[in-house]
Design a protein around this motif. Structure first.
Motif, PDB file in Angstrom:
ATOM      1  N   LYS A 181       0.839  -1.180   0.000  1.00  0.00           N
ATOM      2  CA  LYS A 181       0.000   0.000   0.000  1.00  0.00           C
ATOM      3  C   LYS A 181       0.874   1.230   0.000  1.00  0.00           C
ATOM      4  CE  LYS A 181      -4.225  -1.569   2.219  1.00  0.00           C
ATOM      5  NZ  LYS A 181      -5.015  -1.578   3.452  1.00  0.00           N
ATOM      6  N   CYS A 182       0.381   2.255  -0.670  1.00  0.00           N
ATOM      7  CA  CYS A 182       1.100   3.518  -0.661  1.00  0.00           C
ATOM      8  C   CYS A 182       1.067   4.088   0.752  1.00  0.00           C
ATOM      9  CB  CYS A 182       0.444   4.486  -1.636  1.00  0.00           C
ATOM     10  SG  CYS A 182       1.174   6.123  -1.582  1.00  0.00           S
ATOM     11  N   ARG A 183       2.224   4.503   1.220  1.00  0.00           N
ATOM     12  CA  ARG A 183       2.269   5.036   2.581  1.00  0.00           C
ATOM     13  C   ARG A 183       1.603   6.399   2.678  1.00  0.00           C
ATOM     14  NH1 ARG A 183       8.354   4.606   4.268  1.00  0.00           N
ATOM     15  NH2 ARG A 183       8.605   4.468   2.036  1.00  0.00           N
TER      16      ARG A 183
ATOM     17  N   SER B 228       3.650   4.504 -13.050  1.00  0.00           N
ATOM     18  CA  SER B 228       4.206   4.669 -11.717  1.00  0.00           C
ATOM     19  C   SER B 228       3.169   5.304 -10.802  1.00  0.00           C
ATOM     20  CB  SER B 228       5.443   5.568 -11.775  1.00  0.00           C
ATOM     21  OG  SER B 228       5.803   5.967 -10.469  1.00  0.00           O
ATOM     22  N   HIS B 229       3.053   4.766  -9.611  1.00  0.00           N
ATOM     23  CA  HIS B 229       2.075   5.322  -8.689  1.00  0.00           C
ATOM     24  C   HIS B 229       2.396   6.765  -8.329  1.00  0.00           C
ATOM     25  CE1 HIS B 229      -0.920   5.705  -5.623  1.00  0.00           C
ATOM     26  NE2 HIS B 229      -0.013   5.999  -4.727  1.00  0.00           N
ATOM     27  N   PHE B 230       3.662   7.137  -8.412  1.00  0.00           N
ATOM     28  CA  PHE B 230       4.032   8.520  -8.098  1.00  0.00           C
ATOM     29  C   PHE B 230       3.321   9.495  -9.021  1.00  0.00           C
ATOM     30  CE2 PHE B 230       8.207   6.729  -6.407  1.00  0.00           C
ATOM     31  CZ  PHE B 230       7.751   6.763  -5.095  1.00  0.00           C
TER      32      PHE B 230
ATOM     33  N   THR C 289       0.267   9.184 -10.145  1.00  0.00           N
ATOM     34  CA  THR C 289      -1.175   9.262  -9.924  1.00  0.00           C
ATOM     35  C   THR C 289      -1.544   9.471  -8.461  1.00  0.00           C
ATOM     36  OG1 THR C 289      -1.400   6.883  -9.621  1.00  0.00           O
ATOM     37  CG2 THR C 289      -1.588   7.710 -11.872  1.00  0.00           C
ATOM     38  N   CYS C 290      -0.564   9.368  -7.584  1.00  0.00           N
ATOM     39  CA  CYS C 290      -0.855   9.450  -6.163  1.00  0.00           C
ATOM     40  C   CYS C 290      -1.493  10.793  -5.817  1.00  0.00           C
ATOM     41  CB  CYS C 290       0.423   9.277  -5.354  1.00  0.00           C
ATOM     42  SG  CYS C 290       0.128   9.270  -3.579  1.00  0.00           S
ATOM     43  N   THR C 291      -2.578  10.718  -5.082  1.00  0.00           N
ATOM     44  CA  THR C 291      -3.250  11.953  -4.694  1.00  0.00           C
ATOM     45  C   THR C 291      -2.423  12.719  -3.663  1.00  0.00           C
ATOM     46  OG1 THR C 291      -4.464  10.717  -3.030  1.00  0.00           O
ATOM     47  CG2 THR C 291      -5.556  11.071  -5.142  1.00  0.00           C
TER      48      THR C 291
HETATM   49 ZN   LIG Z   1      -0.182   7.174  -3.056  1.00  0.00          ZN
END
Ligand SMILES: [Zn+2]
Length: 76
Positions: free
Chosen positions: A5-7, A62-64, A66-68
């Protein structure tokens, strides 16, 4: 392949090791047409340029990107 999970935002991410750099990078688990990363093996991935994309290939982002909570990543 490890899931996590994204921290920052808590969304599920797929942790992969980038070929070349060896850096760990979180990907969004859902493939997307806008992606620029392909999985190349167990827990490994590689960046692709637009011209290298093959039809039908699953592309990940990369999640970076799209990360909110991306701003937190950058400030750190
Ligand atoms: Zn995130």
């Amino acid at each position: 392949m490890s899931n996590g999970k994204c921290r920052s935002c808590g969304k599920p991410v797929l942790w992969v090791e980038m070929l070349g750099s060896g850096k760990k990078n979180p990907l969004d688990p859902e493939p997307t047409d806008k992606g620029n990363v392909v999985l190349v093996g167990e827990g490994k991935a590689e960046m692709v340029r637009g011209t290298d994309k093959s039809p039908g290939e699953l592309l990940y982002l990369s999640h970076f990107a799209t990360c909110t909570q991306a701003a937190k990543h950058r400030k750190k």
